[in-house]
Design a protein around this motif. Structure first.
Motif, PDB file in Angstrom:
ATOM      1  N   GLY A 185     -78.800 -13.873  60.031  1.00 26.76           N
ATOM      2  CA  GLY A 185     -77.953 -14.884  59.413  1.00 26.76           C
ATOM      3  C   GLY A 185     -78.649 -16.106  58.860  1.00 26.76           C
ATOM      4  N   ARG A 186     -79.975 -16.105  58.841  1.00 30.35           N
ATOM      5  CA  ARG A 186     -80.676 -17.261  58.270  1.00 30.35           C
ATOM      6  C   ARG A 186     -80.734 -17.125  56.751  1.00 30.35           C
ATOM      7  N   THR A 187     -80.933 -18.244  56.086  1.00 31.60           N
ATOM      8  CA  THR A 187     -80.761 -18.282  54.636  1.00 31.60           C
ATOM      9  C   THR A 187     -82.052 -18.482  53.856  1.00 31.60           C
ATOM     10  N   TYR A 188     -83.180 -18.568  54.517  1.00 30.57           N
ATOM     11  CA  TYR A 188     -84.454 -18.698  53.811  1.00 30.57           C
ATOM     12  C   TYR A 188     -84.720 -17.453  52.969  1.00 30.57           C
ATOM     13  N   THR A 189     -85.176 -17.643  51.731  1.00 28.51           N
ATOM     14  CA  THR A 189     -85.570 -16.524  50.884  1.00 28.51           C
ATOM     15  C   THR A 189     -86.986 -16.087  51.268  1.00 28.51           C
ATOM     16  N   LEU A 190     -87.411 -14.940  50.731  1.00 21.27           N
ATOM     17  CA  LEU A 190     -88.758 -14.453  51.006  1.00 21.27           C
ATOM     18  C   LEU A 190     -89.804 -15.450  50.534  1.00 21.27           C
ATOM     19  N   LEU A 191     -89.589 -16.016  49.339  1.00 25.00           N
ATOM     20  CA  LEU A 191     -90.541 -16.992  48.811  1.00 25.00           C
ATOM     21  C   LEU A 191     -90.575 -18.249  49.679  1.00 25.00           C
ATOM     22  N   GLU A 192     -89.420 -18.708  50.129  1.00 24.34           N
ATOM     23  CA  GLU A 192     -89.370 -19.910  50.975  1.00 24.34           C
ATOM     24  C   GLU A 192     -90.072 -19.675  52.307  1.00 24.34           C
ATOM     25  N   ILE A 193     -89.950 -18.458  52.840  1.00 25.67           N
ATOM     26  CA  ILE A 193     -90.635 -18.139  54.088  1.00 25.67           C
ATOM     27  C   ILE A 193     -92.147 -18.112  53.875  1.00 25.67           C
ATOM     28  N   LYS A 194     -92.596 -17.562  52.755  1.00 17.64           N
ATOM     29  CA  LYS A 194     -94.031 -17.560  52.474  1.00 17.64           C
ATOM     30  C   LYS A 194     -94.570 -18.982  52.382  1.00 17.64           C
TER      31      LYS A 194
ATOM     32  N   SER B  58    -101.432 -10.035  58.161  1.00 13.38           N
ATOM     33  CA  SER B  58    -101.588 -10.889  56.987  1.00 13.38           C
ATOM     34  C   SER B  58    -100.802 -10.371  55.793  1.00 13.38           C
ATOM     35  N   ARG B  59    -100.666  -9.054  55.712  1.00 12.16           N
ATOM     36  CA  ARG B  59     -99.979  -8.466  54.557  1.00 12.16           C
ATOM     37  C   ARG B  59     -98.464  -8.478  54.693  1.00 12.16           C
ATOM     38  N   TYR B  60     -97.970  -8.312  55.918  1.00 10.59           N
ATOM     39  CA  TYR B  60     -96.539  -8.056  56.059  1.00 10.59           C
ATOM     40  C   TYR B  60     -95.782  -9.060  56.936  1.00 10.59           C
ATOM     41  N   MET B  61     -96.437 -10.137  57.355  1.00  8.13           N
ATOM     42  CA  MET B  61     -95.741 -11.120  58.180  1.00  8.13           C
ATOM     43  C   MET B  61     -94.502 -11.664  57.472  1.00  8.13           C
ATOM     44  N   ALA B  62     -94.649 -12.051  56.221  1.00 11.10           N
ATOM     45  CA  ALA B  62     -93.519 -12.637  55.498  1.00 11.10           C
ATOM     46  C   ALA B  62     -92.381 -11.635  55.342  1.00 11.10           C
ATOM     47  N   ASP B  63     -92.716 -10.356  55.106  1.00 10.85           N
ATOM     48  CA  ASP B  63     -91.678  -9.335  54.964  1.00 10.85           C
ATOM     49  C   ASP B  63     -90.881  -9.192  56.255  1.00 10.85           C
ATOM     50  N   PHE B  64     -91.594  -9.148  57.398  1.00  9.04           N
ATOM     51  CA  PHE B  64     -90.903  -9.022  58.679  1.00  9.04           C
ATOM     52  C   PHE B  64     -90.025 -10.239  58.934  1.00  9.04           C
TER      53      PHE B  64
END
Length: 421
Positions: free
Chosen positions: A154-163, A139-145
């Protein structure tokens, strides 16, 4: 229906461009890269790599994406630096053969890619607290990974967009649906990896399951999903030999790095070989109560060239330093007790409330935002600034309740903001 372009189509181009620090023209690429494809097909693949952010195109030359400000933060030993230069300068082999003899020379628990001092240091940094559960880590680090592995591939999603994608299924604007689907498949694979009811023992079935997750359901060749390539005929026995040796390795860090070296080199699957290797690294670590490898801080160009160094020269120095660097920073992230799942969102909300409720103008807002960002880590600072920018651009009468702001306060602030006072 146009043929789907996969990593096996794009990787040869990336490996080729890794040899050209000053870039390569289309003429140089077509003249020296033996792909046996029409020129227009090559141009489409180059355009796709540019759109993914993996390469850049400037003054009629293609460059492997390299940002000096990031690379300067990645210290390399002289031997790793020499491998990097060798990859960039050497002539690319038209056909690279798997070095089975090199694999056989590795003797589990006698041969070590990671020295004793490295393993001891990483184990000390990475040992998780007993109270930390796998679900808590997820739950804490899924978005970071997801963000780190996505940007490296090579994907372009930002960290915020992935969250936003994984929490609310919100697609990013001007990003392809396919990219979102690929990230979602990685999310499902992570949930499988972190499922406490599943025993992640290293078996062929586990490896094939990871590939099935990452490969997806929409491939032109559905039978290749979760299936080892049948040609050349030495692929399957080499695949089983890698697993056999890995199972015998007692140290989880060494076992994980062994997978990172040999699985992408063999490339037993049509695609997602590096992705599968990342999951096997984490299966080895998590089953031994060690922090996951989140690939934090690794520059994209170093990532590509490190794997090229293994594939072309069977040299692991660059890949090893990439792994150690990324794992140390993963441990820093996981061990940071100040980092909380909701703390950043609370800070964003508090800052927005202060700006609107206080009737702050643009100049004052910039100063306030930068002041709030100062104590944050570089990663959290980037997300904080991006989030504030997005909130400022999208706030409206229907959303002000989140910031505990009245309609009267909002309307007054709007006049100040628009007037630039």
């Amino acid at each position: 229906m146009p043929k789907k372009i996969g990593s096996k189509d794009l990787d040869p181009i990336l490996r080729f461009l890794a040899h050209f620090s000053k870039g390569a023209s289309l003429c140089e690429i077509t003249g020296q890269l033996d792909l046996s494809i029409p020129k227009r097909t090559l141009q489409r693949r180059l355009a796709l790599l540019v759109s993914k952010g993996l390469i850049t195109f400037s003054k009629k030359r293609y460059y492997l994406d390299s940002r000096p400000e990031i690379a300067s933060q990645f210290p390399l030993s002289p031997i790793a630096l020499s491998q990097l230069e060798r990859v960039r300068k050497s002539k690319l082999s038209s056909s690279l053969q798997y070095a089975a003899d090199w694999l056989e020379s590795y003797v589990p628990n006698e041969t070590y890619y990671l020295s004793s001092s490295i393993r001891k240091r990483l184990r000390s940094l990475g040992t998780l607290k007993k109270k930390e559960t796998t679900q808590g880590i997820l739950s804490r680090y899924m978005a970071d990974f997801l963000w780190n592995i996505s940007r490296l591939e090579g994907r372009t999603y930002t960290l915020l967009e992935i969250k936003r994608l994984i929490e609310w299924k919100e697609l990013a604007i001007n990003k392809s649906d396919r990219e979102a689907q690929e990230i979602w498949r990685y999310k499902e694979a992570l949930e499988f990896l972190f499922d406490p009811t599943i025993e992640c023992r290293i078996t062929p079935a586990l490896v094939l399951t990871f590939h099935a997750f990452l490969s997806g359901f929409h491939k032109q060749n559905p039978s290749s999903c979760g299936t080892v390539r049948s040609h050349p005929n030495w692929i399957l026995p080499s695949f089983h030999r890698i697993l056999s040796k890995a199972v015998d390795i007692s140290d989880p860090l060494e076992r994980g790095f062994f997978f990172l070296v040999h699985l992408p080199f063999l490339a037993p699957f049509e695609d997602a070989n590096r992705g599968v290797a990342h999951f096997l690294v984490n299966a080895a670590l998590l089953s031994n109560n060690l922090c996951p490898f989140l690939a934090v801080g690794i520059p994209e160009d170093i990532y590509i060239q490190a794997f090229c160094s293994v594939k072309e020269f069977q040299r692991i120095e660059l890949l090893r330093e990439m792994f150690v660097f990324g794992y140390e920073r993963s441990c820093e992230l996981c061990g940071d007790s100040k980092r909380d799942l909701f703390s950043l969102q609370n800070l964003i909300r508090k800052t927005m409330t202060q700006i609107v409720k206080g009737g702050v103008n643009k100049k004052q807002a910039i100063s306030m935002i930068l002041q709030e960002a100062k104590p944050l880590s570089s990663e959290d600072r980037g997300e904080f600034l991006e989030s504030i920018e997005n909130e400022m651009a999208s706030i409206h009468e229907g959303s002000i309740g989140r910031f505990r702001v009245t309609l009267q306060e909002y309307e007054l602030w709007q006049k100040i903001w628009a007037g630039g006072k």
